[in-house]
Design a protein around this motif. Structure first.
Motif, mmCIF file in Angstrom:
data_model
loop_
_atom_site.group_PDB
_atom_site.id
_atom_site.type_symbol
_atom_site.label_atom_id
_atom_site.label_comp_id
_atom_site.label_asym_id
_atom_site.label_seq_id
_atom_site.Cartn_x
_atom_site.Cartn_y
_atom_site.Cartn_z
ATOM 1 N N PRO A 92 42.650 -7.857 -5.623
ATOM 2 C CA PRO A 92 41.801 -7.091 -6.546
ATOM 3 C C PRO A 92 40.768 -7.973 -7.242
ATOM 4 O O PRO A 92 39.638 -7.541 -7.483
ATOM 5 C CB PRO A 92 42.797 -6.530 -7.564
ATOM 6 N N ARG A 93 41.144 -9.231 -7.537
ATOM 7 C CA ARG A 93 40.202 -10.102 -8.232
ATOM 8 C C ARG A 93 39.017 -10.462 -7.332
ATOM 9 O O ARG A 93 37.867 -10.525 -7.799
ATOM 10 C CB ARG A 93 40.939 -11.365 -8.667
ATOM 11 N N TYR A 96 36.762 -7.423 -7.163
ATOM 12 C CA TYR A 96 36.012 -7.204 -8.401
ATOM 13 C C TYR A 96 34.892 -8.219 -8.541
ATOM 14 O O TYR A 96 33.795 -7.901 -9.015
ATOM 15 C CB TYR A 96 36.964 -7.284 -9.597
ATOM 16 N N GLU A 361 54.349 -19.623 -27.317
ATOM 17 C CA GLU A 361 54.776 -18.226 -27.325
ATOM 18 C C GLU A 361 56.261 -18.077 -27.111
ATOM 19 O O GLU A 361 56.854 -17.099 -27.545
ATOM 20 C CB GLU A 361 54.017 -17.436 -26.256
ATOM 21 N N ARG A 362 56.899 -19.036 -26.443
ATOM 22 C CA ARG A 362 58.327 -18.879 -26.192
ATOM 23 C C ARG A 362 59.191 -19.488 -27.276
ATOM 24 O O ARG A 362 60.272 -18.995 -27.548
ATOM 25 C CB ARG A 362 58.683 -19.517 -24.849
ATOM 26 N N ASP A 515 52.056 -3.550 -13.027
ATOM 27 C CA ASP A 515 50.955 -3.999 -12.176
ATOM 28 C C ASP A 515 49.992 -4.887 -12.946
ATOM 29 O O ASP A 515 49.535 -5.922 -12.460
ATOM 30 C CB ASP A 515 50.174 -2.780 -11.648
ATOM 31 N N SER A 516 49.673 -4.458 -14.174
ATOM 32 C CA SER A 516 48.754 -5.238 -14.989
ATOM 33 C C SER A 516 49.347 -6.607 -15.287
ATOM 34 O O SER A 516 48.638 -7.619 -15.301
ATOM 35 C CB SER A 516 48.497 -4.452 -16.269
ATOM 36 N N ASN A 519 48.796 -8.873 -12.351
ATOM 37 C CA ASN A 519 47.438 -9.411 -12.299
ATOM 38 C C ASN A 519 47.257 -10.551 -13.284
ATOM 39 O O ASN A 519 46.609 -11.557 -12.987
ATOM 40 C CB ASN A 519 46.428 -8.299 -12.626
ATOM 41 N N GLN A 520 47.848 -10.390 -14.461
ATOM 42 C CA GLN A 520 47.633 -11.412 -15.478
ATOM 43 C C GLN A 520 48.380 -12.702 -15.144
ATOM 44 O O GLN A 520 47.866 -13.802 -15.369
ATOM 45 C CB GLN A 520 48.088 -10.877 -16.833
ATOM 46 N N PHE B 44 60.977 -14.636 -29.902
ATOM 47 C CA PHE B 44 59.609 -14.262 -30.238
ATOM 48 C C PHE B 44 59.156 -13.168 -29.287
ATOM 49 O O PHE B 44 59.383 -13.240 -28.092
ATOM 50 C CB PHE B 44 58.681 -15.472 -30.081
ATOM 51 N N VAL B 47 53.278 -11.652 -26.140
ATOM 52 C CA VAL B 47 51.936 -11.218 -26.505
ATOM 53 C C VAL B 47 51.588 -9.981 -25.663
ATOM 54 O O VAL B 47 51.949 -9.918 -24.498
ATOM 55 C CB VAL B 47 50.938 -12.367 -26.210
ATOM 56 N N PRO B 48 50.919 -8.975 -26.220
ATOM 57 C CA PRO B 48 50.573 -7.811 -25.401
ATOM 58 C C PRO B 48 49.596 -8.169 -24.287
ATOM 59 O O PRO B 48 48.903 -9.174 -24.346
ATOM 60 C CB PRO B 48 49.930 -6.840 -26.397
ATOM 61 N N LEU B 49 49.571 -7.317 -23.243
ATOM 62 C CA LEU B 49 48.737 -7.582 -22.076
ATOM 63 C C LEU B 49 47.267 -7.439 -22.445
ATOM 64 O O LEU B 49 46.903 -6.762 -23.411
ATOM 65 C CB LEU B 49 49.064 -6.580 -20.972
ATOM 66 N N HIS B 50 46.417 -8.050 -21.599
ATOM 67 C CA HIS B 50 44.979 -7.879 -21.786
ATOM 68 C C HIS B 50 44.610 -6.427 -21.553
ATOM 69 O O HIS B 50 45.221 -5.731 -20.743
ATOM 70 C CB HIS B 50 44.212 -8.716 -20.756
ATOM 71 N N GLU B 54 37.469 -4.373 -17.315
ATOM 72 C CA GLU B 54 37.694 -5.209 -16.127
ATOM 73 C C GLU B 54 39.141 -5.111 -15.681
ATOM 74 O O GLU B 54 39.442 -4.939 -14.492
ATOM 75 C CB GLU B 54 37.345 -6.647 -16.515
ATOM 76 N N VAL B 55 40.045 -5.197 -16.676
ATOM 77 C CA VAL B 55 41.472 -5.175 -16.365
ATOM 78 C C VAL B 55 41.855 -3.844 -15.748
ATOM 79 O O VAL B 55 42.604 -3.782 -14.762
ATOM 80 C CB VAL B 55 42.272 -5.443 -17.650
ATOM 81 N N TYR B 57 39.932 -1.748 -14.146
ATOM 82 C CA TYR B 57 39.354 -1.582 -12.816
ATOM 83 C C TYR B 57 40.181 -2.312 -11.788
ATOM 84 O O TYR B 57 40.452 -1.813 -10.693
ATOM 85 C CB TYR B 57 37.911 -2.098 -12.818
ATOM 86 N N MET B 58 40.618 -3.536 -12.144
ATOM 87 C CA MET B 58 41.420 -4.289 -11.180
ATOM 88 C C MET B 58 42.770 -3.629 -10.971
ATOM 89 O O MET B 58 43.326 -3.669 -9.862
ATOM 90 C CB MET B 58 41.601 -5.727 -11.673
ATOM 91 N N LEU B 59 43.311 -2.999 -12.020
ATOM 92 C CA LEU B 59 44.576 -2.287 -11.872
ATOM 93 C C LEU B 59 44.428 -1.137 -10.898
ATOM 94 O O LEU B 59 45.251 -0.951 -9.986
ATOM 95 C CB LEU B 59 45.006 -1.768 -13.251
ATOM 96 N N LYS B 62 44.177 -2.415 -7.399
ATOM 97 C CA LYS B 62 45.450 -2.876 -6.859
ATOM 98 C C LYS B 62 46.270 -1.702 -6.350
ATOM 99 O O LYS B 62 46.847 -1.746 -5.264
ATOM 100 C CB LYS B 62 46.210 -3.600 -7.962
ATOM 101 N N GLN B 63 46.291 -0.608 -7.164
ATOM 102 C CA GLN B 63 47.099 0.530 -6.744
ATOM 103 C C GLN B 63 46.499 1.214 -5.524
ATOM 104 O O GLN B 63 47.224 1.655 -4.629
ATOM 105 C CB GLN B 63 47.250 1.495 -7.917
#
Lengths: 539, 221
Positions: A92-93, A96, A361-362, A515-516, A519-520, B44, B47-50, B54-55, B57-59, B62-63
């Protein structure tokens, strides 16, 4: 190959190509090189299935074949290319990026070639034109020339390259002493001189729109037309593949520019982007730094909408050079100052920032402080760690031991006496960046494998519900196509009850999150892989 | 020597005790009886996902890729093995992939020769030509012995037996291709007689006069 990489490759192959190819691929990875007979024996599959799977893998560039240990007269051996399989995570990257650089046409071209492995130019152009025509409003169609020009631009900037030719076709003219082998090792694509040369093809026309009502006939007609059309174009046997290395260089440049923009400001980011763009063609892929550019050249090459005066540019460059991240270095004084972008050092700094952020973070910001301290100061005793980090002794001890148990920190014993008595031995803590980066990379592979497995589990749990919703959508679509009334549509929609709808919604939400997440994590994988490869190249 | 004496300084350790992190009187941490939990509680929160255009669209990309790759010919499914009983629904499920065909045509010049899977054409024409090829030399051989009629008759009987043997061998070699043909024959026979009567019980008398053609010794009454 490590166990985590093998597991991840298996999951990716299963997702895209099915269980049979996954079975064949995993056996090939575990056993190194195998011949066809040995592979069929190991996997206990039918020979034809194994042949089909190998065809699929070779088509996508994930498997290479070559003369075996017994020489050209012996059976052919197959060798799998694990990095190619792991690149599937990044498709996907790539798509894009092509979209952002070359628009929708470029995006579809790259998508088609990625999905099919290798394609000839003419077939790519036709398929992409048809797809674009399908999405256009009625009456318009995509001209082949536009697609050809987008393709040419992709080839000129090296994003697409020719597949390396098989040498067996050319060796048939040699004497009888060396019989032309049935197969030879395909050479590195870059070593072929015509790697980026576009073939001359005679292709003109428009994309064909496929009507949904006459699908069956149109398919047959299109199939027949494809057979007659392929003989007209002049590029038989010239297949194109995606040049992953070029995409990776682009991603690396993007990472450096965004790091500079975050740390300093937008204008510095633009200056570094200009420098990288100017040295795209002159710098090789593994170079440690770009070619030296003088300040005059940079000034001339800046985009015109950035009205920076010359002295301000000099100030920015001085700031960049003095920055502790060392992205830009000064290589001389001629021409107003010669500047280079330190690519390897930039990658190392980016990897270090990733490691620090993971620890933070951990384990919390205090553990991160200890980690950063050890990165900078190399070897420290426990007492020194407590003093430099300004953390009370008990907590510092606990944090150090936690990091030690996670293998992020190493312990080095230096004995004072030959009998290694504990009271007379120095115990020094240290962090080595490269082994820690490798460890984190394996953690990332394991993470992606876990995410994929969890997604498969969620899908399997709710399989019945998903199938039901798919059937209802199909019924709705067919009803709408035949022009049904609103009451019928609402009746069909009500077949899914409200709690089921909620369940579906939450399932969709979970799968999107997983899925997200994949990607990350892949972005981190790319950064760490680039850093590790850069250290290997410089040795 | 100071540390080796048992009597004096019995409670001295060889290293600095403070470095252990706990004093002598403190209680040790409780021993663990089970392996550590599979999902240990996190100290702890992650951190939440981006998020962003852009994110997303890529998602979506991918699907879509995942869904469309299941329809491509590269997605290989093994052909279902034949179950013990042939079922009525087998007639309607001919969309199953066969193991010995390849659904897309790669550039065979770029692949080693051993991987080439030749798509076999429907078997009727091939067995027809094979039978014709093998019949011709036998017919030529029998033509040479026209003078002795008994021997030619015997040889015709032998030829038909040999052809049956070859037909059986071909059936053994090409199981899958012949079975649909044979099944089609059965289907045609069954379709012809749509009654409940079993065909073999009914004797329509055609074979009555034909059996005695070869042996003319017995008189016909």
């Amino acid at each position: 190959m490590t166990a985590q990489e093998v597991r991840l490759c298996g999951l990716l192959l299963q997702e895209h190509f099915g269980d049979v190819v996954e079975n064949v691929g995993t056996h090939l990875i575990r056993n190194g090189v195998l011949t066809l007979r040995a592979l069929a024996h190991e996997t206990k599959l039918a020979l034809d299935l194994v042949k089909k799977s190998l065809c699929v893998l070779v088509q996508h560039g994930m498997c290479t074949f070559g003369p075996g240990r017994r020489g050209p007269a012996g059976p052919v051996e197959y060798h799998i290319n694990c990095e190619h399989i792991l690149h599937m995570l990044r498709y996907p990257r790539y798509i894009y990026t092509a979209k952002s650089l070359y628009g929708d046409t470029g995006e579809l071209i790259v998508e088609e070639i990625l999905q099919r492995g290798q394609m000839t130019m003419s077939s790519t152009v036709k398929t992409v034109a048809d797809r674009l025509t399908h999405n256009m409003p009625e009456g318009q169609s995509m001209d082949y020339n536009e697609v050809v020009s987008a393709f040419s631009r992709l080839v000129e900037t090296h994003f697409l390259q020719r597949c390396p030719p098989m040498a067996s076709a050319e060796s048939s003219g040699t004497g009888s002493a060396e019989t032309p082998p049935a197969v030879t090792q395909p050479s590195n694509p870059e070593s072929h001189p015509d790697c980026y040369k576009l073939p001359y093809i005679s292709l003109s026309g428009h994309g064909k729109r496929r009507r949904s009502s006459e699908d069956g006939e149109a398919d047959q007609r299109a199939a027949k037309k494809a057979k007659t059309d392929s003989s007209e174009c002049g590029d038989e046997g010239i297949h194109w593949q995606v040049n992953f290395e070029r995409f990776h260089l682009h991603f690396r440049d993007q990472a450096i520019i965004s790091a500079v923009s975050c740390k300093l400001d937008q204008t510095s980011g633009e200056i570094v982007r200009t420098m990288l763009r100017m040295s795209e063609v002159t710098t090789s892929a593994n170079a440690a730094f770009t070619q030296a550019l003088s300040a005059n050249e940079i000034f001339r090459a800046l985009p015109s909408n950035y009205n920076i005066a010359r002295p301000i540019l000099d100030q920015y460059l001085t700031l960049l050079v003095d920055d502790p991240m060392e992205f830009v270095g000064k290589a001389g004084d001629s021409g107003g100052g010669m500047f280079v972008v330190n690519l390897h050092r930039a990658l190392a700094n980016l990897a270090r920032a990733t490691l620090e952020s993971v620890v933070q973070e951990r384990f919390g910001s205090r553990s991160a402080r200890i980690f950063r301290l050890l990165l900078r100061k190399r070897h420290l005793e426990q007492k020194q760690v407590e003093d430099f980090a300004m953390i009370p002794a008990k907590e510092a001890k606990e944090m150090l031991y936690t990091l030690l148990s996670e293998n992020l920190v190493q312990l080095q014993e230096i004995p004072k006496t030959p009998d290694h008595a504990p009271s007379r031995t120095f115990y020094l803590y240290a962090v080595n960046q490269l082994p820690t980066a490798r460890l984190l990379l394996q953690h990332c592979y394991k993470t992606v494998g876990n995410l994929i497995e969890r997604r498969l589990y969620e899908t399997k749990e709710n399989k019945r519900l998903l199938e039901k919703s798919q059937r209802i959508e199909a019924i709705l679509a067919s009803l709408q196509a035949t022009g049904a009334e609103a009451t019928q549509l609402t009746e069909v929609e009500e077949m899914i009850t409200a709690p089921e709808r909620q369940q579906l919604e939450s399932l969709r939400h979970h799968i999107n999150k997983l899925d997200s997440g994949e990607n990350q994590v892949d972005e981190t994988i790319f950064l760490l892989e680039s850093y590790i490869n850069s250290t290997q190249a410089s040795r | 020597m100071a540390g080796m004496s048992r009597g004096r300084g019995r409670n001295q350790f060889t290293f600095n005790v403070d470095a252990l992190g706990f004093g002598r009187g403190d209680s040790l941490p409780t021993t663990t009886h089970t392996p550590s939990p599979l999902f240990p509680p996190m100290q702890f929160q992650p951190v939440p996902l981006h998020t962003g255009e852009e994110v997303e669209y890529m998602l979506a990309l991918k699907q879509e890729l995942r869904a469309s790759s299941k329809n491509l010919p590269f997605h290989i499914r093994a052909a279902r093995t034949k179950r013990d009983v042939s079922r009525y629904s087998d007639k309607y499920q001919t969309g199953e992939p066969k193991n010995n065909t390849i659904e897309w045509s790669p550039d065979w010049s770029r692949l080693p020769k051993e991987l080439c899977i030749k798509v076999r054409k429907p078997q009727k024409t091939i067995t027809g030509t094979k039978q014709q090829l093998k019949q011709r030399p036998k017919v030529a051989a029998s033509k040479e012995d026209i003078l002795q009629k008994l021997e030619t008759l015997e040889k015709e009987e032998v030829h038909s037996e040999e052809e049956e043997d070859e037909g059986k061998k071909k059936k053994q070699n090409d199981d899958e291709e012949e079975e649909p043909e044979v099944e089609e024959d059965y289907d045609e026979e069954e379709l012809e007689d749509e009654t409940d009567y079993i065909a073999s019980y009914f004797d329509n008398g055609e074979d009555f006069g034909g059996d005695s053609d070869d042996n003319m010794d017995e008189a016909v009454y």
